[in-house]
Design a protein around this motif. Structure first.
Motif, mmCIF file in Angstrom:
data_model
loop_
_atom_site.group_PDB
_atom_site.id
_atom_site.type_symbol
_atom_site.label_atom_id
_atom_site.label_comp_id
_atom_site.label_asym_id
_atom_site.label_seq_id
_atom_site.Cartn_x
_atom_site.Cartn_y
_atom_site.Cartn_z
ATOM 1 N N ARG A 77 98.927 -52.685 88.804
ATOM 2 C CA ARG A 77 98.688 -54.061 89.228
ATOM 3 C C ARG A 77 97.249 -54.481 89.003
ATOM 4 O O ARG A 77 96.961 -55.671 88.905
ATOM 5 C CB ARG A 77 99.050 -54.251 90.706
ATOM 6 C CG ARG A 77 100.517 -54.093 90.992
ATOM 7 C CD ARG A 77 100.928 -54.683 92.324
ATOM 8 N NE ARG A 77 100.348 -53.986 93.469
ATOM 9 C CZ ARG A 77 100.747 -54.160 94.721
ATOM 10 N NH1 ARG A 77 101.723 -55.016 94.988
ATOM 11 N NH2 ARG A 77 100.183 -53.494 95.715
ATOM 12 N N ASN A 78 96.349 -53.494 88.962
ATOM 13 C CA ASN A 78 94.960 -53.858 88.745
ATOM 14 C C ASN A 78 94.207 -52.661 88.191
ATOM 15 O O ASN A 78 94.589 -51.511 88.440
ATOM 16 C CB ASN A 78 94.304 -54.318 90.050
ATOM 17 C CG ASN A 78 93.087 -55.196 89.804
ATOM 18 O OD1 ASN A 78 92.716 -55.474 88.666
ATOM 19 N ND2 ASN A 78 92.464 -55.644 90.872
ATOM 20 N N LYS A 79 93.169 -52.943 87.466
ATOM 21 C CA LYS A 79 92.367 -51.878 86.847
ATOM 22 C C LYS A 79 90.906 -52.244 87.033
ATOM 23 O O LYS A 79 90.510 -53.404 86.894
ATOM 24 C CB LYS A 79 92.710 -51.772 85.365
ATOM 25 C CG LYS A 79 92.104 -50.575 84.656
ATOM 26 C CD LYS A 79 92.587 -50.525 83.208
ATOM 27 C CE LYS A 79 92.245 -49.223 82.514
ATOM 28 N NZ LYS A 79 90.840 -48.863 82.502
ATOM 29 N N GLY A 80 90.095 -51.233 87.327
ATOM 30 C CA GLY A 80 88.673 -51.432 87.477
ATOM 31 C C GLY A 80 87.965 -51.419 86.134
ATOM 32 O O GLY A 80 88.584 -51.305 85.073
ATOM 33 N N GLY A 98 91.661 -62.597 97.297
ATOM 34 C CA GLY A 98 92.601 -63.068 96.292
ATOM 35 C C GLY A 98 93.820 -62.171 96.205
ATOM 36 O O GLY A 98 94.211 -61.527 97.166
ATOM 37 N N SER A 99 94.370 -62.096 95.021
ATOM 38 C CA SER A 99 95.576 -61.279 94.848
ATOM 39 C C SER A 99 95.342 -60.199 93.807
ATOM 40 O O SER A 99 96.224 -59.864 93.023
ATOM 41 C CB SER A 99 96.740 -62.171 94.415
ATOM 42 O OG SER A 99 96.412 -62.824 93.190
ATOM 43 N N ASN A 100 94.132 -59.637 93.803
ATOM 44 C CA ASN A 100 93.846 -58.670 92.742
ATOM 45 C C ASN A 100 94.148 -57.233 93.138
ATOM 46 O O ASN A 100 93.846 -56.335 92.398
ATOM 47 C CB ASN A 100 92.393 -58.785 92.283
ATOM 48 C CG ASN A 100 91.416 -58.541 93.419
ATOM 49 O OD1 ASN A 100 91.788 -58.011 94.453
ATOM 50 N ND2 ASN A 100 90.178 -58.928 93.224
ATOM 51 N N TYR A 101 94.767 -57.020 94.303
ATOM 52 C CA TYR A 101 95.223 -55.701 94.726
ATOM 53 C C TYR A 101 94.130 -54.641 94.653
ATOM 54 O O TYR A 101 94.398 -53.480 94.366
ATOM 55 C CB TYR A 101 96.411 -55.250 93.862
ATOM 56 C CG TYR A 101 97.536 -56.242 93.882
ATOM 57 C CD1 TYR A 101 97.833 -57.005 92.759
ATOM 58 C CD2 TYR A 101 98.296 -56.439 95.023
ATOM 59 C CE1 TYR A 101 98.847 -57.940 92.778
ATOM 60 C CE2 TYR A 101 99.311 -57.375 95.048
ATOM 61 C CZ TYR A 101 99.580 -58.107 93.916
ATOM 62 O OH TYR A 101 100.588 -59.022 93.943
ATOM 63 N N GLU A 110 95.258 -49.352 90.486
ATOM 64 C CA GLU A 110 96.260 -49.334 91.556
ATOM 65 C C GLU A 110 97.642 -49.479 90.954
ATOM 66 O O GLU A 110 97.857 -50.275 90.034
ATOM 67 C CB GLU A 110 96.014 -50.472 92.558
ATOM 68 C CG GLU A 110 96.862 -50.394 93.834
ATOM 69 C CD GLU A 110 98.051 -51.338 93.877
ATOM 70 O OE1 GLU A 110 98.281 -52.060 92.887
ATOM 71 O OE2 GLU A 110 98.761 -51.350 94.908
ATOM 72 N N TYR A 111 98.567 -48.663 91.435
ATOM 73 C CA TYR A 111 99.949 -48.707 90.976
ATOM 74 C C TYR A 111 100.863 -49.026 92.140
ATOM 75 O O TYR A 111 100.636 -48.575 93.268
ATOM 76 C CB TYR A 111 100.358 -47.365 90.361
ATOM 77 C CG TYR A 111 99.721 -47.118 89.023
ATOM 78 C CD1 TYR A 111 98.483 -46.494 88.922
ATOM 79 C CD2 TYR A 111 100.349 -47.537 87.845
ATOM 80 C CE1 TYR A 111 97.898 -46.288 87.691
ATOM 81 C CE2 TYR A 111 99.760 -47.334 86.616
ATOM 82 C CZ TYR A 111 98.534 -46.706 86.545
ATOM 83 O OH TYR A 111 97.943 -46.507 85.327
ATOM 84 N N PHE A 112 101.887 -49.771 91.827
ATOM 85 C CA PHE A 112 102.906 -50.103 92.825
ATOM 86 C C PHE A 112 104.246 -50.082 92.123
ATOM 87 O O PHE A 112 104.451 -50.809 91.144
ATOM 88 C CB PHE A 112 102.645 -51.483 93.431
ATOM 89 C CG PHE A 112 103.628 -51.882 94.497
ATOM 90 C CD1 PHE A 112 104.715 -52.695 94.196
ATOM 91 C CD2 PHE A 112 103.469 -51.442 95.803
ATOM 92 C CE1 PHE A 112 105.613 -53.062 95.178
ATOM 93 C CE2 PHE A 112 104.362 -51.805 96.781
ATOM 94 C CZ PHE A 112 105.440 -52.612 96.473
#
Lengths: 114, 111
Positions: A55-58, B94-97, A48-50
Motif C-alpha cells: 500500500r505504501n513504500k518509503g 492522509g491515507s498513505n498508510y 507496508e503490506y495489507f
C-alpha cells in the motif's frame, strides 16, 4: 497470542550479497510494515503490506523489496548489499494498518554488512 | 525527512521524578502515537491520540496534543529505573498508510 516473530535475529553479510528477512505477524493481523533503524537516520519506513498488496513504500532504492503471502507472513529482500545497509530491521503488524491503531513490533533482525 | 521531532534528545532524571518529552510535527495528522524502545530491541506501543483529542491517560502516562501548534507531549509520572528507554513519537496523516517516526528521546532514570 504469540507476538511478532522475525528471523533470523542476527545476520552478517558481505557487500554485494543479497539477504532475505522474514516476519510472522500476530495471528489475524493483515497489515505488516517494515522499518530500517540506524543511529544516523533513526527509524525509516520501508513499506507496508495489507492482504498481499503493497500500500505504501518509503524512499528507498529498488534494491529493497518485499512481499506478503496469503497467510500474512512477509519477507523483505535487499539485493547488492552496501555497507550503509547495516541496520536493525523491524517489522510490525496490526489488524488494519499502523495509521489506524497500534502496531506490534517484532524484536528485529540485526544486519551487519562487511 | 522525519515528520516528528522529539525534544529533548536526552533526558536524565532521578527515580520518582516526572519526565516530560515533547514532539513537534510539520503537517496535519490523523493521529499521533508514542512508542518505547529498550536498548536496540523492538518498539512497544504506549498510547495513541487522535487528532480530535486533546489529552489521554494510561496508567502513569499522560499525553497531550495541540494541533494548532502541531505538538504533543508525553508525561511519565513517578518514574522508575525500568522506564529507562528511548521514546518515539510517530505520526500518520492522509491515507498513505505510513507511520513516520521522530528520532526519539533517550530517557535515563537513575535509581
Amino acid at each position: 497470542k504469540a507476538g511478532v516473530t522475525q528471523t533470523p535475529r542476527y545476520l552478517i553479510k558481505t557487500r554485494g550479497q543479497q539477504v532475505t528477512l522474514s516476519c510472522s505477524p500476530i495471528s489475524g493481523h493483515r497489515s505488516v510494515s517494515w522499518y530500517q533503524q540506524t543511529p544516523g537516520q533513526g527509524l525509516q519506513f520501508l513499506f507496508e503490506y495489507f492482504s498481499e498488496t503493497q500500500r505504501n513504500k518509503g524512499n528507498f532504492p529498488g534494491r529493497f523489496s518485499g512481499r506478503q503471502f496469503s497467510n500474512s507472513r512477509s519477507e523483505m529482500n535487499v539485493s547488492t548489499l552496501e555497507l550503509g545497509d547495516s541496520a536493525l530491521y523491524l517489522c510490525a503488524s496490526s489488524p488494519q494498518g499502523g495509521v489506524y491503531n497500534e502496531q506490534f513490533f517484532g524484536p528485529g533482525t540485526r544486519l551487519t554488512v562487511l | 525527512s522525519q515528520q516528528g521531532e522529539e525534544d529533548p534528545q536526552a533526558l536524565s532524571i532521578q527515580e520518582g521524578e516526572n519526565a516530560t518529552m515533547n514532539c513537534s510535527y510539520k503537517t496535519s495528522i490523523n493521529n499521533l502515537q508514542w512508542y518505547r524502545q529498550n536498548s536496540g530491541r523492538g518498539l512497544v506501543h504506549l498510547i495513541l491520540i487522535r487528532s480530535n483529542e486533546r489529552e489521554k491517560h494510561s496508567g502513569r502516562l499522560r499525553v497531550t496534543l495541540d494541533t494548532s501548534k502541531k505538538s504533543s507531549s508525553l508525561l511519565i509520572t513517578a518514574s522508575r529505573a525500568a522506564d529507562t528507554a528511548s521514546y518515539f513519537c510517530a505520526t500518520s496523516g492522509g491515507s498513505n498508510y505510513k507511520l513516520t517516526f521522530g528520532k526519539g528521546t533517550l530517557l535515563t532514570v537513575n535509581p
